[in-house]
Design a protein around this motif. Structure first.
Motif, PDB file in Angstrom:
ATOM      1  N   SER A 113     -11.214  -3.168  -4.339  1.00 34.90           N
ATOM      2  CA  SER A 113     -10.623  -2.997  -5.660  1.00 34.90           C
ATOM      3  C   SER A 113      -9.466  -2.009  -5.547  1.00 34.90           C
ATOM      4  CB  SER A 113     -11.667  -2.453  -6.642  1.00 34.90           C
ATOM      5  OG  SER A 113     -12.011  -1.113  -6.305  1.00 34.90           O
ATOM      6  N   VAL A 114      -8.649  -1.932  -6.576  1.00 34.36           N
ATOM      7  CA  VAL A 114      -7.533  -0.983  -6.566  1.00 34.36           C
ATOM      8  C   VAL A 114      -8.048   0.440  -6.414  1.00 34.36           C
ATOM      9  CG1 VAL A 114      -5.648  -0.006  -7.921  1.00 34.36           C
ATOM     10  CG2 VAL A 114      -6.023  -2.468  -7.917  1.00 34.36           C
ATOM     11  N   ASP A 115      -9.069   0.790  -7.173  1.00 31.93           N
ATOM     12  CA  ASP A 115      -9.602   2.161  -7.126  1.00 31.93           C
ATOM     13  C   ASP A 115     -10.131   2.495  -5.735  1.00 31.93           C
ATOM     14  OD1 ASP A 115      -8.955   2.569  -9.760  1.00 31.93           O
ATOM     15  OD2 ASP A 115     -10.977   2.152 -10.527  1.00 31.93           O
ATOM     16  N   GLU A 116     -10.852   1.556  -5.128  1.00 29.84           N
ATOM     17  CA  GLU A 116     -11.367   1.779  -3.779  1.00 29.84           C
ATOM     18  C   GLU A 116     -10.233   1.956  -2.787  1.00 29.84           C
ATOM     19  OE1 GLU A 116     -15.557  -0.709  -3.521  1.00 29.84           O
ATOM     20  OE2 GLU A 116     -13.670  -1.813  -3.471  1.00 29.84           O
ATOM     21  N   TRP A 168       0.814  -1.221   0.000  1.00 24.54           N
ATOM     22  CA  TRP A 168       0.000   0.000   0.000  1.00 24.54           C
ATOM     23  C   TRP A 168       0.847   1.270   0.000  1.00 24.54           C
ATOM     24  CZ3 TRP A 168       0.731   3.335   4.007  1.00 24.54           C
ATOM     25  CH2 TRP A 168       1.264   2.814   5.196  1.00 24.54           C
ATOM     26  N   VAL A 209      -7.078   2.949  -3.283  1.00 19.38           N
ATOM     27  CA  VAL A 209      -6.352   4.213  -3.479  1.00 19.38           C
ATOM     28  C   VAL A 209      -7.186   5.386  -2.998  1.00 19.38           C
ATOM     29  CG1 VAL A 209      -5.390   5.785  -5.202  1.00 19.38           C
ATOM     30  CG2 VAL A 209      -4.940   3.329  -5.366  1.00 19.38           C
ATOM     31  N   THR A 210      -8.464   5.378  -3.310  1.00 24.60           N
ATOM     32  CA  THR A 210      -9.345   6.483  -2.895  1.00 24.60           C
ATOM     33  C   THR A 210      -9.416   6.579  -1.377  1.00 24.60           C
ATOM     34  OG1 THR A 210     -10.688   6.316  -4.901  1.00 24.60           O
ATOM     35  CG2 THR A 210     -11.696   7.375  -2.982  1.00 24.60           C
ATOM     36  N   ARG A 211      -9.614   5.440  -0.712  1.00 23.98           N
ATOM     37  CA  ARG A 211      -9.705   5.453   0.749  1.00 23.98           C
ATOM     38  C   ARG A 211      -8.373   5.834   1.393  1.00 23.98           C
ATOM     39  NH1 ARG A 211     -13.328   0.310   2.798  1.00 23.98           N
ATOM     40  NH2 ARG A 211     -15.148   0.641   1.469  1.00 23.98           N
ATOM     41  N   LEU A 226       1.643   1.939  -3.476  1.00 23.42           N
ATOM     42  CA  LEU A 226       0.391   2.323  -4.130  1.00 23.42           C
ATOM     43  C   LEU A 226       0.072   3.787  -3.821  1.00 23.42           C
ATOM     44  CD1 LEU A 226      -1.556   0.543  -5.831  1.00 23.42           C
ATOM     45  CD2 LEU A 226      -2.974   0.332  -3.786  1.00 23.42           C
ATOM     46  N   PRO A 262       1.960   2.151 -10.240  1.00 18.22           N
ATOM     47  CA  PRO A 262       0.821   1.393 -10.801  1.00 18.22           C
ATOM     48  C   PRO A 262       0.640   0.044 -10.127  1.00 18.22           C
ATOM     49  CG  PRO A 262       2.667   1.423 -12.345  1.00 18.22           C
ATOM     50  CD  PRO A 262       3.025   2.373 -11.236  1.00 18.22           C
ATOM     51  N   ALA A 263      -0.598  -0.252  -9.788  1.00 16.72           N
ATOM     52  CA  ALA A 263      -0.904  -1.494  -9.076  1.00 16.72           C
ATOM     53  C   ALA A 263      -0.512  -2.721  -9.884  1.00 16.72           C
ATOM     54  CB  ALA A 263      -2.393  -1.540  -8.733  1.00 16.72           C
ATOM     55  N   ARG A 269      -5.881   7.651   0.146  1.00 15.85           N
ATOM     56  CA  ARG A 269      -5.589   9.070  -0.055  1.00 15.85           C
ATOM     57  C   ARG A 269      -6.484   9.953   0.811  1.00 15.85           C
ATOM     58  NH1 ARG A 269      -4.765   9.110  -6.675  1.00 15.85           N
ATOM     59  NH2 ARG A 269      -2.656   8.217  -6.647  1.00 15.85           N
TER      60      ARG A 269
END
Length: 202
Positions: A167-170, A127, A172-174, A130, A135-136, A176
């Motif tokens: 997911s990767v997007d979830e 993480w 990274v969003t959380r 990340l 890139p994941a 950040r």
């Protein structure tokens, strides 16, 4: 890749046992059901150690830290590179964010609570990379190349935890979002020092 990812999982029983004689305890243990479960299920604890890089036996921070508002910090785990994970706040607080402090004086919130932190760590033990914007897909490929059993062990951990898979997007969003809430209230200072830790993600 982060240091300490070369560890190996040891074999253990699936049954949760009372291992209080072998695992160090912290104040947060009995007051946090998930943490207690992680400590007493040796299979999960081993999988969190590797591939999770969340070692429940590493609870000695490199130095004593204090938060600006005096909120308690309870060390709950460490990683192979010398960093420490902390639960912030009082046991009866509705939310207890999870703070990560590196051995090099950098820090970040990684989640609003332990459940979200474990979801992140289990799915993406890299993480930190990340969060730095790597890139994941490349990180996944490197992990599989270095450790062919990584995918199998990670799936085993996530299944054992019975927590949703991010997911990767979830993730990274959380991550950040949590990191953005680190300063000023969760930016610690070492006891006896005037300068606070630096942010891990600038």
């Amino acid at each position: 890749m982060n240091a300490g990812l070369a560890g190996k999982r040891s074999s253990s029983s699936w049954e949760a046992i009372n291992d209080s004689l072998t695992r160090p305890q912290v104040r947060a243990t009995r007051e946090h059901p998930l943490l207690h479960r992680l400590e007493t299920d040796t299979d999960i604890a081993d999988l969190l150690r590797w591939p999770g890089e969340f070692d429940l036996d590493r609870r000695d921070p490199v130095e004593e830290l204090r938060l600006p508002r005096g909120l308690p910090l309870a060390p709950i785990a460490g990683c192979g590179s010398g960093g420490t994970y902390f639960l912030c706040g009082h046991p009866d607080d509705e939310q207890r964010p999870v703070l990560y402090a590196s051995s090099e004086g950098q820090v970040t919130l990684i989640a609003d609570n332990l459940h979200e932190a474990i979801m992140l760590i289990a799915a993406f033990p890299f993480w930190q990379d990340l969060g730095q914007g790597l890139p994941a897909a490349a990180l996944e490929d490197q992990m599989h190349e270095d450790h062919p059993d990584f995918g199998e062990l990670r799936d085993h951990l996530i299944t054992s935890l019975r927590l949703p898979r991010l997911s990767v997007d979830e993730a990274v969003t959380r991550l950040r979002a949590a990191a953005g809430r680190t300063a000023p209230h969760y930016l610690p200072t070492a006891v006896g020092e005037a300068k606070p830790y630096e942010l891990l993600f600038s």
